[in-house]
Design a protein around this motif. Structure first.
Motif, PDB file in Angstrom:
ATOM      1  N   LEU A 111      -1.444  -4.986   8.297  1.00 58.48           N
ATOM      2  CA  LEU A 111      -1.716  -4.383   6.904  1.00 58.48           C
ATOM      3  C   LEU A 111      -2.953  -5.606   6.198  1.00 58.48           C
ATOM      4  O   LEU A 111      -3.757  -5.291   5.647  1.00 58.48           O
ATOM      5  CB  LEU A 111      -0.585  -4.384   5.963  1.00 58.48           C
ATOM      6  CG  LEU A 111       0.454  -3.125   6.073  1.00 58.48           C
ATOM      7  CD1 LEU A 111       1.492  -3.114   4.993  1.00 58.48           C
ATOM      8  CD2 LEU A 111      -0.602  -1.779   5.972  1.00 58.48           C
ATOM      9  N   GLU A 165      -6.072  -5.057   7.575  1.00 51.58           N
ATOM     10  CA  GLU A 165      -6.704  -3.646   7.013  1.00 51.58           C
ATOM     11  C   GLU A 165      -6.975  -3.864   5.454  1.00 51.58           C
ATOM     12  O   GLU A 165      -7.473  -2.829   5.004  1.00 51.58           O
ATOM     13  CB  GLU A 165      -5.858  -2.512   7.319  1.00 51.58           C
ATOM     14  CG  GLU A 165      -5.549  -2.454   9.061  1.00 51.58           C
ATOM     15  CD  GLU A 165      -7.101  -1.930   9.669  1.00 51.58           C
ATOM     16  OE1 GLU A 165      -7.641  -1.326   9.029  1.00 51.58           O
ATOM     17  OE2 GLU A 165      -7.159  -2.593  10.663  1.00 51.58           O
ATOM     18  N   GLY A 219      -4.429  -4.032   3.436  1.00 45.75           N
ATOM     19  CA  GLY A 219      -3.447  -3.366   2.566  1.00 45.75           C
ATOM     20  C   GLY A 219      -2.348  -4.034   2.060  1.00 45.75           C
ATOM     21  O   GLY A 219      -1.392  -3.315   1.720  1.00 45.75           O
ATOM     22  N   CYS A 222       0.870  -2.570  -0.316  1.00 45.87           N
ATOM     23  CA  CYS A 222       2.301  -2.825   0.093  1.00 45.87           C
ATOM     24  C   CYS A 222       3.133  -3.538  -0.936  1.00 45.87           C
ATOM     25  O   CYS A 222       4.238  -3.039  -1.306  1.00 45.87           O
ATOM     26  CB  CYS A 222       2.325  -3.570   1.320  1.00 45.87           C
ATOM     27  SG  CYS A 222       3.791  -3.731   2.060  1.00 45.87           S
ATOM     28  N   TYR A 242       5.148   0.816   6.685  1.00 46.24           N
ATOM     29  CA  TYR A 242       4.519   1.487   7.703  1.00 46.24           C
ATOM     30  C   TYR A 242       3.765   2.578   7.059  1.00 46.24           C
ATOM     31  O   TYR A 242       2.978   3.482   7.665  1.00 46.24           O
ATOM     32  CB  TYR A 242       5.564   1.887   8.748  1.00 46.24           C
ATOM     33  CG  TYR A 242       5.903   1.239   9.685  1.00 46.24           C
ATOM     34  CD1 TYR A 242       4.818   0.811  10.421  1.00 46.24           C
ATOM     35  CD2 TYR A 242       7.159   0.669  10.144  1.00 46.24           C
ATOM     36  CE1 TYR A 242       5.171   0.184  11.813  1.00 46.24           C
ATOM     37  CE2 TYR A 242       7.492  -0.231  11.176  1.00 46.24           C
ATOM     38  CZ  TYR A 242       6.412  -0.592  11.917  1.00 46.24           C
ATOM     39  OH  TYR A 242       6.707  -1.404  12.952  1.00 46.24           O
ATOM     40  N   GLN A 243       3.996   3.219   5.653  1.00 46.73           N
ATOM     41  CA  GLN A 243       3.628   4.047   4.933  1.00 46.73           C
ATOM     42  C   GLN A 243       2.605   3.755   3.906  1.00 46.73           C
ATOM     43  O   GLN A 243       2.151   4.399   3.072  1.00 46.73           O
ATOM     44  CB  GLN A 243       4.530   4.873   4.166  1.00 46.73           C
ATOM     45  CG  GLN A 243       5.834   5.538   5.232  1.00 46.73           C
ATOM     46  CD  GLN A 243       6.852   6.311   4.268  1.00 46.73           C
ATOM     47  OE1 GLN A 243       6.715   7.253   3.793  1.00 46.73           O
ATOM     48  NE2 GLN A 243       7.899   5.661   4.582  1.00 46.73           N
ATOM     49  N   ASP A 297      -0.351   3.314   4.004  1.00 48.04           N
ATOM     50  CA  ASP A 297      -1.746   4.185   3.953  1.00 48.04           C
ATOM     51  C   ASP A 297      -1.686   5.381   3.397  1.00 48.04           C
ATOM     52  O   ASP A 297      -2.566   6.209   3.422  1.00 48.04           O
ATOM     53  CB  ASP A 297      -2.294   4.230   5.423  1.00 48.04           C
ATOM     54  CG  ASP A 297      -1.176   5.010   6.314  1.00 48.04           C
ATOM     55  OD1 ASP A 297      -0.002   5.175   6.059  1.00 48.04           O
ATOM     56  OD2 ASP A 297      -1.683   5.398   7.567  1.00 48.04           O
ATOM     57  N   GLU A 298      -0.529   5.862   3.087  1.00 51.57           N
ATOM     58  CA  GLU A 298      -0.230   7.151   2.256  1.00 51.57           C
ATOM     59  C   GLU A 298      -0.346   6.753   0.677  1.00 51.57           C
ATOM     60  O   GLU A 298      -0.150   7.804  -0.230  1.00 51.57           O
ATOM     61  CB  GLU A 298       1.279   7.604   2.350  1.00 51.57           C
ATOM     62  CG  GLU A 298       1.565   7.818   3.965  1.00 51.57           C
ATOM     63  CD  GLU A 298       0.844   9.310   4.280  1.00 51.57           C
ATOM     64  OE1 GLU A 298       0.309   9.932   3.643  1.00 51.57           O
ATOM     65  OE2 GLU A 298       0.593   9.012   5.394  1.00 51.57           O
ATOM     66  N   SER A 351      -2.801   4.615  -2.483  1.00 55.10           N
ATOM     67  CA  SER A 351      -4.094   3.817  -2.899  1.00 55.10           C
ATOM     68  C   SER A 351      -3.750   3.076  -4.143  1.00 55.10           C
ATOM     69  O   SER A 351      -2.939   3.321  -4.820  1.00 55.10           O
ATOM     70  CB  SER A 351      -5.549   4.780  -3.058  1.00 55.10           C
ATOM     71  OG  SER A 351      -5.323   5.557  -4.220  1.00 55.10           O
ATOM     72  N   GLN A 361      -0.936   9.515  -2.114  1.00 55.25           N
ATOM     73  CA  GLN A 361      -2.040  10.427  -1.417  1.00 55.25           C
ATOM     74  C   GLN A 361      -1.456  11.450  -0.700  1.00 55.25           C
ATOM     75  O   GLN A 361      -2.113  12.382  -0.645  1.00 55.25           O
ATOM     76  CB  GLN A 361      -2.790   9.578  -0.402  1.00 55.25           C
ATOM     77  CG  GLN A 361      -3.503   8.297  -0.912  1.00 55.25           C
ATOM     78  CD  GLN A 361      -4.628   8.446  -1.723  1.00 55.25           C
ATOM     79  OE1 GLN A 361      -5.441   9.413  -1.503  1.00 55.25           O
ATOM     80  NE2 GLN A 361      -4.709   7.909  -2.990  1.00 55.25           N
TER      81      GLN A 361
END
Length: 407
Positions: A294, A297, A299, A303, A324-325, A327-328, A330, A388
């Motif tokens: 993350l 990236e 992220g 998180c 792990y989630q 990216d779901e 923003s 998202q």
């Protein structure tokens, strides 16, 4: 000394900074500092920000610190101060006051203050002396004024101890503090150079563990050795840390979390490692690996926002599931309030006289709250977290709902 020396408020100029100040207690771990900067929306080194001292264990110190003092150097100073004994802290106060008198109470550079913490070798304190008279009497009674050794007792009582003390103080350059008389007869060390505490890069770990020998429930097997283990790590790094503490295997070791890229998880990691006698090390290492992904990236703020709105009792397994989630979701970093969120959403629309909608703060705030509820958005210290996929953070945990009782 209390391990917490100073509390700061960090803010950036502008409208966003007014709604998103962050507090930070020093000394702090590297990721705790980065977390406070994240909360204050200081997104990179180009963003200007200010610090304000809210409280300090050494109440005399803030007046000598410049408002532009570097945050990392202040942290290093607080780390040094937290390691000093009471006697060393009394010496430090005396040295600060001696500098202040010589510079007419101008701010003292932080690097000089840091070096003062390593300059007690030639310090002396007379705890009995709080003014010139008691200082003169202290010096006379303890043989520090050889000229008085031959003075008859009946004359001794008539001596002007105030004059003696004043001459000694002025000659030595000493100072009276609330603790007594402090004098430093040496030079301030030059062990630290300005800028050395400022990191060039972020930490090369996402979770930092302290490894010691001895299980949590077996104090007799402990020793005084400790090692730091940077996660994610492979077997080679793990066994190197085990060897450093002279343990035969990881099973003989205890693990404590020192720092984490998601600071809210630091204490939870320690608690679960203790509860499991270190057996959840693999889970912690997997979490560290996902946090590294993350981080690469961009992220980590998402998180951290997810963990912030999650229930306080989440387990490490659940924290890993959320990581792990990430990216779901923003994160609107520029939004700190429901009104900010409403403005951001309305800004996407092409409607006439749109700016008129922004004039009523109360109405805009209410609309923002309703909009956030509709869009499954949550206000966090890092910005507005937006789903998202139509699921809230709590729903992502997939916890079983309340069971209906059959009668």
């Amino acid at each position: 000394m209390n391990s917490k020396i100073m509390e700061l408020e960090i803010s950036r100029p502008g409208p966003l900074g007014a709604d998103a100040p962050a507090t930070l207690t020093l000394p702090a771990a590297p990721y705790e500092i980065l977390d406070a900067l994240d909360k204050a929306r200081v997104t990179d080194e180009r963003v200007i920000y200010s610090t304000e001292i809210l409280s300090c264990e050494l109440d005399y110190l803030p007046q000598f610190l410049s408002p532009s003092s570097n945050l990392y150097e202040l942290n290093h100073l607080c780390q040094r101060l937290s390691s000093l004994s009471d006697w060393e802290l009394d010496c430090f106060e005396g040295m600060v006051m001696m500098d202040a008198v010589q510079t007419c109470y101008e701010p003292i550079p932080v690097d000089r203050l840091i070096n003062m913490t390593a300059s007690m070798e030639h310090c002396q304190i007379a705890y009995e002396a709080h003014d010139d008279e008691s200082l003169g009497k202290f010096y006379a009674e303890n043989g520090f004024v050889p000229q008085l050794d031959s003075v008859p007792d009946d004359v001794y009582a008539w001596l002007d101890f105030g004059k003696i003390g004043r001459e000694m103080r002025e000659g030595e350059g000493g100072i009276f503090t609330p603790h007594g008389y402090v004098v430093q007869n040496g030079i301030i060390a030059r062990l630290y150079q300005s800028g050395e505490a400022v990191p060039i890069e972020k930490p090369d770990y996402t979770v930092l563990l302290r490894v010691t020998k001895g299980r949590f429930n077996d104090p007799e097997s402990e020793n005084d050795l400790s090692a730091l283990l940077k996660l994610p790590a492979g077997d080679q790094e793990l066994f190197h840390a085990v060897k450093e503490v002279e343990a035969a295997s990881p099973e003989e070791c205890a693990f404590t979390a020192v720092d984490c890229a998601v600071p809210r998880l630091t204490e939870k990691i320690t608690d679960e490692l203790e509860a499991a006698n270190g057996d959840c090390y693999g889970l912690v290492n997997e979490l560290a690996g996902q946090l590294r992904y993350l981080d690469r990236e961009g992220g980590i703020p998402v998180c951290k926002a997810m963990i912030a709105v999650a229930p306080d009792d989440i387990s490490l397994d659940e924290a890993l599931d959320l990581a792990y989630q990430a990216d779901e979701f923003s994160l609107l970093r520029e939004a700190a309030t429901p009104a900010d969120y409403a403005k951001a959403e309305l800004g996407k629309c092409s409607i006439p006289l749109k700016e008129e909608l922004f004039s009523g703060d109360a109405a805009l705030h209410h609309y923002g709250e309703k909009l956030m509820e509709h869009n499954l958005a949550s206000a966090t210290d890092y910005g507005i977290l937006v789903s998202q996929n139509g699921q809230t953070v709590e729903q992502c945990l997939n916890r079983p709902g309340p069971q209906m009782e059959m009668r």
